[in-house]
Design an enzyme around this catalytic site. Structure first.
Site, PDB file in Angstrom:
ATOM      1  N   HIS A 319      -8.837   2.661   2.083  1.00 28.89           N
ATOM      2  CA  HIS A 319      -9.292   1.851   3.215  1.00 28.89           C
ATOM      3  C   HIS A 319      -8.203   1.595   4.240  1.00 28.89           C
ATOM      4  O   HIS A 319      -8.500   1.250   5.379  1.00 28.89           O
ATOM      5  CB  HIS A 319      -9.866   0.519   2.726  1.00 28.89           C
ATOM      6  N   GLY A 320      -6.972   1.727   3.843  1.00 32.05           N
ATOM      7  CA  GLY A 320      -5.914   1.525   4.818  1.00 32.05           C
ATOM      8  C   GLY A 320      -4.558   1.475   4.171  1.00 32.05           C
ATOM      9  O   GLY A 320      -4.419   1.158   2.984  1.00 32.05           O
TER      10      GLY A 320
END
Lengths: 471, 396
Positions: A319-320
């Site tokens: 997700h990041g």
């Protein structure tokens, strides 16, 4: 390009529909060509240089799959090399900055590369990987026509924010799909409902969440932090599920049938159930390509715990590139392990209402971790939610947000519940002329009404980000 | 039936997708500016390599399309109506309705560090001291006239649960007044005067605009003139209340705050002008060009909407009003739009009244003063602008 933009809705989509449907249905290759050309433009719209990166990814996966097919020489090496190449691209563009900036903390003077994150790289990389891995496993046939691989990876509906479509889902449809009036109509209805989720709910709740998550911790109140957490919980669901609805709907309009990505996740009664309902395409991807190859749950408890921790650390990082995402992933790993080994049975004995509450509160806290700029901020935010707020219990600002966004907050509740499915079932069961009329015309009329409202908001507002574009 | 509904739906859906761009092409806004949004329409983006590679070129088309949607103002008005009248949101288009229907700007929540105030006040007052030194060097007088902005004037009517920021404005005023006093500069803070004279029956500030009304302007004029005549020791022809007949224009008034609500504010107030019973004749030039000798720009019909630009025709870079009475002193007045109704009054007292709006004029204020040597120099600013060195705060 985002779906909820003037350019997409009123230039790109009409031109694509015209170019696509003016070609005869039997000219499948030409129709695919049109879709591919428009998909490449769709991606290039946000920054043409990144198109080259996606084309490189397509080339790597096309070639890798041909080499990794069963019966070829050294398929395992081909699969490993292609996977490494895919992950190297993803690693450099998504994680290099994070890795080097953390390294620079201990290795002073180390230059930190400034790498711009290409939109949707996580999605198209995972699609490419799934193609190569499925071919290597013999679950899909290697595609000899590079244009078909290019179309699969770059197909604009799911290109930049999912769902992560598996090659096996669309392989046949790329070659032999059949577009129908029913599919087009159902797809357009689905698209418009998704657009409304985005424009009418997600954007408004996003305004509220952004403002609250920008508040300095010394001004937190208990009510404000809960409102912020609730707003973001609503925003991310309506934003992402709205996008998925639009992607699935667009797919239908062009004869593709993507799998569902959300199944009313906020009605879950446990965290385990939540992850069966949230971002299903990502969960199943990690399940099939990481968790099961690691041994899944058919192994010792210790190895199972390791597998869960690995999968969820990766899910968080997917997700990041930030510690908050890693913490968010591990937070879910611990909850899933807890439900598996510690309190799962006790949870099942609780009344349904308490189980819903349990799941919702934990999901809410997870989103705080996910949304916060840093772990410290998340810690202070969550502490404030449970009473340790410097500003006390409530303040005028909380009242303002409640009043300003009350309609969205209220509407978010039924919109998160499977009321539509329930109503459709009830109507179908009645089998009267009136129920038939409502079933036939109701969703379409509602979709057009929501389209008008969404259009009004689109013309009037400038706040229109898609959260999952950055993943 | 199902098939029929699907075909109908598809026709409507695709028809809408096609109708919007066609309407933009055929009936897109031909305007150059959006009146209610008070901004220019975006121009088509220019194609260059940098814009193309960065993705800016395409994304700017999105802004262009949004701006040029046919019926944009009607759509935005409908959207405002939904939020303001139907959904009753507290803040719509940056406007909040307070007690008594007063319209305010929505003040973002936040915190302000007040440490910077003293430094900013010292810097701006040093500039003002330089102006004062220049004016006094040839025997003139400089006054800084401070006025509360409408939201500061009505701060106690702001909804309790919102942040009115009056504490910030008060702190700015205090810092500025202190710095002016330290330098011996004449700061006429009119807030106490206006606040003392305000009544429910005769408000001095507009409810739907960010300025004072004509009564507020007249009180400001009288107060300033009392100070000037006392300082000059001269008997100047100051207009009394008997010299003026207040006239409420029959036209609908669109205040600046109501304008942001697309005129949907349910309240009503009239724009007032003061008609001189024995008018003082004058010539007028705007930016060096002779224009009709008027201080009010009145609409042709009673049905037309009027706004604050009725006073002096709005903001002008340089206006000169000459009454050809050399026995009277000359005035230079500079500042933001609060000067506009004041100019309709001040010119009657002076031989030549010059008005500068440095937001639209690149002239050096000090050079201009040195050139024209007005006997009285008035700087008129609102209390949110005291510490701003931009626009009419650009003294040097």
């Amino acid at each position: 390009m985002v779906f909820s933009s003037m350019t997409f809705l009123f230039v790109f989509l009409p031109l694509l529909l015209a170019a696509y449907y003016l070609l005869p249905a039997r000219a499948r290759a030409w129709r695919n060509g049109v879709l591919l050309a428009f998909s490449l433009f769709f991606y290039a719209y946000g920054g043409p240089p990144f198109l080259l990166l996606m084309l490189l990814s397509i080339a790597v996966n096309y070639t890798g799959a041909l080499w990794a097919a069963p019966g070829r020489r050294h398929p395992r090496a081909a699969m490993a090399l292609t996977t490494a190449a895919d992950l190297a691209l993803l690693g450099w563009f998504k994680y290099a900055g994070f890795f080097f900036s953390n390294l620079a903390r201990v290795w002073t003077g180390l230059p930190v590369p400034e790498v711009t994150l290409p939109i949707g790289i996580s999605f198209f990389t995972f699609q490419g990987l799934s193609y190569v891995l499925d071919v290597y496993r013999g679950q899909a046939r290697a595609q000899r026509n590079p244009l078909h691989v290019a179309l699969y990876i770059s197909l604009f509906p799911q290109l930049v924010a999912g769902p992560i479509v598996r090659y096996t889902t669309v392989a046949e449809e790329i070659l032999t799909r059949r577009e129908t009036v029913s599919d087009f109509s159902a797809g357009a209805v689905r698209f418009l409902f998704g657009l409304a989720k985005k424009m009418l709910l997600a954007n408004q709740l996003g305004l509220m969440a952004d403002e609250i998550f920008a508040v300095r911790p010394e001004f937190f109140t208990v009510s404000l932090t809960w409102l912020g957490a609730i707003a973001y919980t609503g925003q991310i669901y309506f934003d992402f599920s709205g996008y998925s609805d639009m992607a699935i709907g667009l797919g239908h309009m062009f004869g593709f049938h993507f799998l569902e990505n959300f199944n009313y996740p906020y009605i879950s009664r446990s965290v385990t159930e939540f992850w069966r309902r949230w971002h299903i395409s990502l969960s199943t991807w990690f399940r099939d390509y990481v968790y099961i190859p690691l041994g899944g749950n058919r192994c010792s408890a210790a190895r199972h715990i390791r597998n869960i921790l690995v999968v969820w650390a990766l899910t968080g990082f997917w997700h990041g590139a930030a510690w908050t995402f890693l913490a968010w992933g591990l937070y879910y790993a611990l909850l899933l392990l807890g439900e598996k080994y510690l309190w799962g049975r006790a949870l099942e004995r609780l009344p349904a209402l308490l189980r819903h509450l349990y799941a919702l509160v934990l999901i809410l806290l997870g989103w705080v971790l996910f949304r916060s700029e840093s772990l410290t901020y998340a810690g202070r935010f969550i502490s404030a939610m449970f009473g340790a707020a410097a500003g006390g219990w409530t303040d005028g600002r909380s009242l303002y947000y409640l009043l300003q966004f009350r309609w969205e907050l209220l509407l978010a509740i039924p919109a998160s519940l499977p009321l539509r499915d329930w109503a459709l079932r009830r109507l179908e069961a009645r089998d009267t002329a009136l129920s038939g009329l409502v079933l036939t015309w109701g969703p379409k009329a509602a979709a057009l009404g929501l389209f008008a409202l969404s259009f009004l908001r689109l013309v009037s507002s400038s706040y229109n980000p898609f959260i999952y574009f950055r993943f | 039936m199902k098939r029929f509904s699907e075909v109908c739906f598809i026709l409507l859906f695709v028809g809408f997708l096609c109708a919007v761009p066609l309407l933009i092409l055929l009936h897109g806004s031909k305007l150059q500016a959006l009146y209610y949004e008070n901004r220019a329409l975006s121009a088509p983006p220019e194609l260059n390599t940098q814009a193309l590679l960065s993705g800016d070129y395409f994304s700017r088309w999105d802004g262009w399309l949004t701006d040029h949607v046919a019926g944009r103002e009607r759509l935005l008005k409908l959207n405002t109506w939904l939020d303001y009248r139907l959904l009753d949101r507290p803040a719509v288009n940056g406007i909040v309705e307070g007690a008594g229907g007063v319209l305010f700007p929505f003040q973002a929540y936040g915190t302000w560090d007040l440490d910077y105030l003293a430094g900013d006040a010292a810097a701006i007052c040093d500039d003002l001291a330089a102006l004062d030194e220049l004016v006094t060097s040839y025997g003139g007088r400089f006054y800084y006239v401070g006025l509360p902005l409408q939201n500061a004037f009505y701060y106690d009517r702001y909804p309790d649960y919102l942040e009115n920021r009056y504490w910030h404005i008060s702190a700015m005023t205090e810092a500025f007044a202190g710095a002016m006093a330290d330098r011996g500069l004449a700061f006429l803070d009119l807030e106490p005067v206006l606040r003392a004279a305000q009544t429910e029956e005769r408000p001095l500030y507009a409810a739907s605009d960010h300025h004072f009304n004509y009564y507020g302007a007249y009180l400001a004029y009288r107060t300033v003139m009392e100070r000037i005549t006392a300082d000059l020791g001269r008997d100047l022809p100051v207009l009394t209340a008997d010299d003026l007949a207040s006239e409420d224009l029959p036209n609908p008034f669109l205040g600046s705050r109501d304008r942001k609500l697309y005129g949907l504010w349910p309240g009503s107030e009239a724009l007032t002008i003061g008609v001189q019973r024995d008018p003082v004749a004058f010539d007028r030039t705007d930016n060096g060009t002779p224009v009709p000798a008027q201080v009010f720009r009145l609409p042709a019909t009673e049905a037309e909407t009027v706004d604050y630009n009725v006073y002096m025709g709005g903001d002008v870079a340089e206006t000169v009003l000459s009454t050809h009475r050399p026995e009277l002193p000359d005035l230079l007045i500079f500042g933001d739009s609060f000067t506009n109704p004041l100019e309709t009054l001040f010119y009657t007292v002076f031989d030549e009244t010059r008005s500068l709006d440095l937001r639209y004029n690149d002239v050096s204020l000090l050079d201009y003063v040195a050139e024209h040597r007005p006997d009285v120099v008035l700087c008129v600013r609102d209390d949110t602008s005291y510490l701003s060195a931009e626009g009419n705060g650009r003294i040097r």
